[in-house]
Design a protein around this motif. Structure first.
Motif, PDB file in Angstrom:
ATOM      1  N   ARG A  40      27.961  70.233  93.501  1.00 53.02           N
ATOM      2  CA  ARG A  40      27.682  70.513  92.093  1.00 53.02           C
ATOM      3  C   ARG A  40      26.250  71.025  91.907  1.00 53.02           C
ATOM      4  NH1 ARG A  40      29.878  65.806  87.981  1.00 53.02           N
ATOM      5  NH2 ARG A  40      32.123  66.176  88.230  1.00 53.02           N
ATOM      6  N   HIS A  41      25.323  70.374  92.599  1.00 51.81           N
ATOM      7  CA  HIS A  41      23.914  70.750  92.461  1.00 51.81           C
ATOM      8  C   HIS A  41      23.671  72.166  92.989  1.00 51.81           C
ATOM      9  CE1 HIS A  41      19.563  70.167  92.271  1.00 51.81           C
ATOM     10  NE2 HIS A  41      19.491  70.635  93.498  1.00 51.81           N
ATOM     11  N   VAL A  42      24.258  72.471  94.145  1.00 51.81           N
ATOM     12  CA  VAL A  42      24.087  73.800  94.739  1.00 51.81           C
ATOM     13  C   VAL A  42      24.670  74.865  93.817  1.00 51.81           C
ATOM     14  CG1 VAL A  42      24.889  75.277  96.631  1.00 51.81           C
ATOM     15  CG2 VAL A  42      23.914  73.034  97.126  1.00 51.81           C
ATOM     16  N   ASP A  43      25.849  74.610  93.274  1.00 55.74           N
ATOM     17  CA  ASP A  43      26.479  75.572  92.371  1.00 55.74           C
ATOM     18  C   ASP A  43      25.648  75.769  91.101  1.00 55.74           C
ATOM     19  OD1 ASP A  43      28.600  76.140  94.039  1.00 55.74           O
ATOM     20  OD2 ASP A  43      30.026  74.826  93.024  1.00 55.74           O
ATOM     21  N   ALA A  44      25.089  74.687  90.586  1.00 57.05           N
ATOM     22  CA  ALA A  44      24.347  74.754  89.321  1.00 57.05           C
ATOM     23  C   ALA A  44      23.003  75.446  89.466  1.00 57.05           C
ATOM     24  CB  ALA A  44      24.146  73.353  88.759  1.00 57.05           C
ATOM     25  N   THR A  45      22.408  75.363  90.651  1.00 55.38           N
ATOM     26  CA  THR A  45      21.049  75.893  90.837  1.00 55.38           C
ATOM     27  C   THR A  45      21.000  77.197  91.613  1.00 55.38           C
ATOM     28  OG1 THR A  45      20.778  74.490  92.805  1.00 55.38           O
ATOM     29  CG2 THR A  45      20.010  73.599  90.702  1.00 55.38           C
ATOM     30  N   GLY A  46      22.146  77.659  92.130  1.00 55.40           N
ATOM     31  CA  GLY A  46      22.165  78.927  92.847  1.00 55.40           C
ATOM     32  C   GLY A  46      21.521  78.886  94.214  1.00 55.40           C
ATOM     33  N   VAL A  47      21.497  77.719  94.837  1.00 53.76           N
ATOM     34  CA  VAL A  47      20.898  77.586  96.169  1.00 53.76           C
ATOM     35  C   VAL A  47      21.648  78.474  97.163  1.00 53.76           C
ATOM     36  CG1 VAL A  47      20.608  75.984  98.101  1.00 53.76           C
ATOM     37  CG2 VAL A  47      19.971  75.282  95.786  1.00 53.76           C
ATOM     38  N   GLN A  48      20.892  79.164  98.014  1.00 55.53           N
ATOM     39  CA  GLN A  48      21.482  80.059  99.011  1.00 55.53           C
ATOM     40  C   GLN A  48      21.445  79.507 100.431  1.00 55.53           C
ATOM     41  OE1 GLN A  48      23.044  83.055  98.135  1.00 55.53           O
ATOM     42  NE2 GLN A  48      22.777  82.061  96.150  1.00 55.53           N
ATOM     43  N   LEU A  49      20.539  78.568 100.669  1.00 54.88           N
ATOM     44  CA  LEU A  49      20.423  77.969 102.004  1.00 54.88           C
ATOM     45  C   LEU A  49      20.136  76.483 101.852  1.00 54.88           C
ATOM     46  CD1 LEU A  49      20.131  78.284 105.173  1.00 54.88           C
ATOM     47  CD2 LEU A  49      17.672  78.504 104.758  1.00 54.88           C
ATOM     48  N   LEU A  50      20.959  75.672 102.508  1.00 49.84           N
ATOM     49  CA  LEU A  50      20.752  74.232 102.600  1.00 49.84           C
ATOM     50  C   LEU A  50      20.328  73.946 104.033  1.00 49.84           C
ATOM     51  CD1 LEU A  50      21.225  71.393 101.217  1.00 49.84           C
ATOM     52  CD2 LEU A  50      23.527  71.483 102.207  1.00 49.84           C
ATOM     53  N   PHE A  51      19.247  73.188 104.203  1.00 50.26           N
ATOM     54  CA  PHE A  51      18.770  72.953 105.571  1.00 50.26           C
ATOM     55  C   PHE A  51      18.177  71.562 105.693  1.00 50.26           C
ATOM     56  CE2 PHE A  51      15.016  74.403 103.358  1.00 50.26           C
ATOM     57  CZ  PHE A  51      13.955  73.748 103.954  1.00 50.26           C
ATOM     58  N   GLY A  52      17.958  71.157 106.942  1.00 51.59           N
ATOM     59  CA  GLY A  52      17.361  69.854 107.204  1.00 51.59           C
ATOM     60  C   GLY A  52      17.418  69.537 108.684  1.00 51.59           C
ATOM     61  N   CYS A  53      17.085  68.294 109.022  1.00 53.79           N
ATOM     62  CA  CYS A  53      17.137  67.812 110.398  1.00 53.79           C
ATOM     63  C   CYS A  53      18.308  66.847 110.526  1.00 53.79           C
ATOM     64  CB  CYS A  53      15.848  67.089 110.774  1.00 53.79           C
ATOM     65  SG  CYS A  53      14.353  68.095 110.730  1.00 53.79           S
ATOM     66  N   ALA A  54      19.199  67.098 111.458  1.00 58.42           N
ATOM     67  CA  ALA A  54      20.325  66.205 111.719  1.00 58.42           C
ATOM     68  C   ALA A  54      20.027  65.424 112.992  1.00 58.42           C
ATOM     69  CB  ALA A  54      21.624  66.999 111.870  1.00 58.42           C
ATOM     70  N   SER A  55      20.136  64.102 112.907  1.00 57.99           N
ATOM     71  CA  SER A  55      19.611  63.240 113.972  1.00 57.99           C
ATOM     72  C   SER A  55      20.685  62.545 114.799  1.00 57.99           C
ATOM     73  CB  SER A  55      18.701  62.173 113.348  1.00 57.99           C
ATOM     74  OG  SER A  55      17.598  62.755 112.698  1.00 57.99           O
ATOM     75  N   PHE A  56      20.437  62.496 116.102  1.00 51.41           N
ATOM     76  CA  PHE A  56      21.188  61.672 117.041  1.00 51.41           C
ATOM     77  C   PHE A  56      20.384  60.393 117.260  1.00 51.41           C
ATOM     78  CE2 PHE A  56      22.480  65.984 117.870  1.00 51.41           C
ATOM     79  CZ  PHE A  56      23.788  65.928 118.323  1.00 51.41           C
ATOM     80  N   LYS A  57      21.040  59.257 117.267  1.00 45.27           N
ATOM     81  CA  LYS A  57      20.349  57.986 117.424  1.00 45.27           C
ATOM     82  C   LYS A  57      19.846  57.817 118.851  1.00 45.27           C
ATOM     83  CE  LYS A  57      20.840  53.135 116.092  1.00 45.27           C
ATOM     84  NZ  LYS A  57      19.805  53.244 115.041  1.00 45.27           N
ATOM     85  N   GLY A  58      18.574  57.461 118.989  1.00 48.41           N
ATOM     86  CA  GLY A  58      17.982  57.295 120.309  1.00 48.41           C
ATOM     87  C   GLY A  58      17.407  58.597 120.842  1.00 48.41           C
ATOM     88  N   THR A  59      16.677  58.502 121.946  1.00 51.19           N
ATOM     89  CA  THR A  59      16.018  59.690 122.502  1.00 51.19           C
ATOM     90  C   THR A  59      16.534  60.058 123.892  1.00 51.19           C
ATOM     91  OG1 THR A  59      14.209  58.298 123.340  1.00 51.19           O
ATOM     92  CG2 THR A  59      13.899  59.309 121.175  1.00 51.19           C
ATOM     93  N   ASP A  60      17.650  59.473 124.297  1.00 52.10           N
ATOM     94  CA  ASP A  60      18.232  59.771 125.608  1.00 52.10           C
ATOM     95  C   ASP A  60      19.250  60.901 125.461  1.00 52.10           C
ATOM     96  OD1 ASP A  60      19.239  59.841 128.147  1.00 52.10           O
ATOM     97  OD2 ASP A  60      20.250  57.888 128.033  1.00 52.10           O
ATOM     98  N   ALA A  61      18.839  62.110 125.795  1.00 47.39           N
ATOM     99  CA  ALA A  61      19.725  63.259 125.640  1.00 47.39           C
ATOM    100  C   ALA A  61      20.968  63.153 126.515  1.00 47.39           C
ATOM    101  CB  ALA A  61      18.968  64.544 125.967  1.00 47.39           C
ATOM    102  N   ALA A  62      20.881  62.413 127.613  1.00 51.11           N
ATOM    103  CA  ALA A  62      22.018  62.300 128.529  1.00 51.11           C
ATOM    104  C   ALA A  62      23.231  61.673 127.844  1.00 51.11           C
ATOM    105  CB  ALA A  62      21.627  61.474 129.749  1.00 51.11           C
TER     106      ALA A  62
END
Length: 249
Positions: free
Chosen positions: A128-150
């Motif tokens: 609703r917010h994106v439609d109402a404000t005309g946002v063209q790009l939504l972005f952010g950081c998506a996180s994996f829990k912990g720092t062990d990439a393996a």
């Protein structure tokens, strides 16, 4: 952002310092409380909180805050250097992005809650917010829990194979510690295992046609691995748009 109610839940913008504090306390429980030596109670707060709109998802019957996120609106890509994500990624390629953009951050659900309707109403309110404000790009950081990439190699292999961002927008390395999964991984992903290990927020982004950076930042302070994630609103698949808007009605 306007108030929205669906079923057991209500989404509303934070209106008082106490509302923001409630979000910060939920963020602490979600992000920090299980770290060794961390207090069970506390607040996750930073300098960006004062610049953002905070959204709270509440259980209507109890007024309990069960989910929260914050939005930082920017008029265009030329201002993306002011975002939280810009601390970790060199985002100058996106400076040419035209149109309103918004960073969604600190998205979390109460660790004790497992109702999928919480995530649905949060995305409906955001739609609703994106439609109402005309946002063209939504972005952010998506996180994996912990720092062990393996622990997440199949998930990262899937991101490399199917979801890397367009070269013209792709963030560059800025953080001192990164996992360059696009350059390092040669494996074919096990799809079932990859999806099992993919964070729920990142799954939501990907279902909307989202794309990710070619490296993950190793964030020892937050005890996470995170990838920059972008969703170009104009590129969201029509079927997904219809579903999001149907829930938002």
């Amino acid at each position: 952002m306007h108030v929205m109610e669906k079923g057991r839940y209500r989404v509303r913008p934070a209106e008082t310092p106490a509302d923001v504090e409630a979000a910060q306390r939920l963020r602490h429980r979600a992000f920090a409380a299980d770290r060794p030596g961390a207090p069970a109670q506390g607040r996750d707060a930073d300098a960006f909180d004062g610049r953002c709109t905070h959204a709270l998802v509440e259980e209507i019957a109890t007024a309990r805050v069960v989910c929260c996120f914050r939005l930082l609106p920017l008029p265009g890509g030329a201002r993306i250097g002011e975002s939280y994500s810009a601390q970790y990624y060199e985002l100058s390629p996106l400076s040419a992005f035209e149109g309103p953009i918004v960073e969604m951050g600190r998205f979390c659900v109460d660790p004790e809650m497992t109702d999928p309707d919480i995530l649905r109403i949060a995305w409906a309110a955001l739609t609703r917010h994106v439609d109402a404000t005309g946002v063209q790009l939504l972005f952010g950081c998506a996180s994996f829990k912990g720092t062990d990439a393996a622990a997440y190699l199949d998930a990262f292999a899937m991101l490399k194979e199917r979801h890397l961002g367009p070269k013209r927008w792709l963030p560059r390395v800025k953080a001192p510690k990164v996992f360059r999964f696009a350059a390092r991984l040669r494996r074919k992903p096990d799809t079932r295992l990859a999806m099992r290990r993919m964070p729920p927020l990142l799954k939501s982004y990907l279902m909307m046609g989202g794309w990710v950076s070619d490296h993950a930042v190793v964030d020892d302070e937050m005890d996470t691995l995170h990838v920059f994630t972008g969703v170009e609103v104009g590129a969201i698949p029509p079927a997904r748009k219809r579903l999001l808007r149907a829930v938002a009605e």
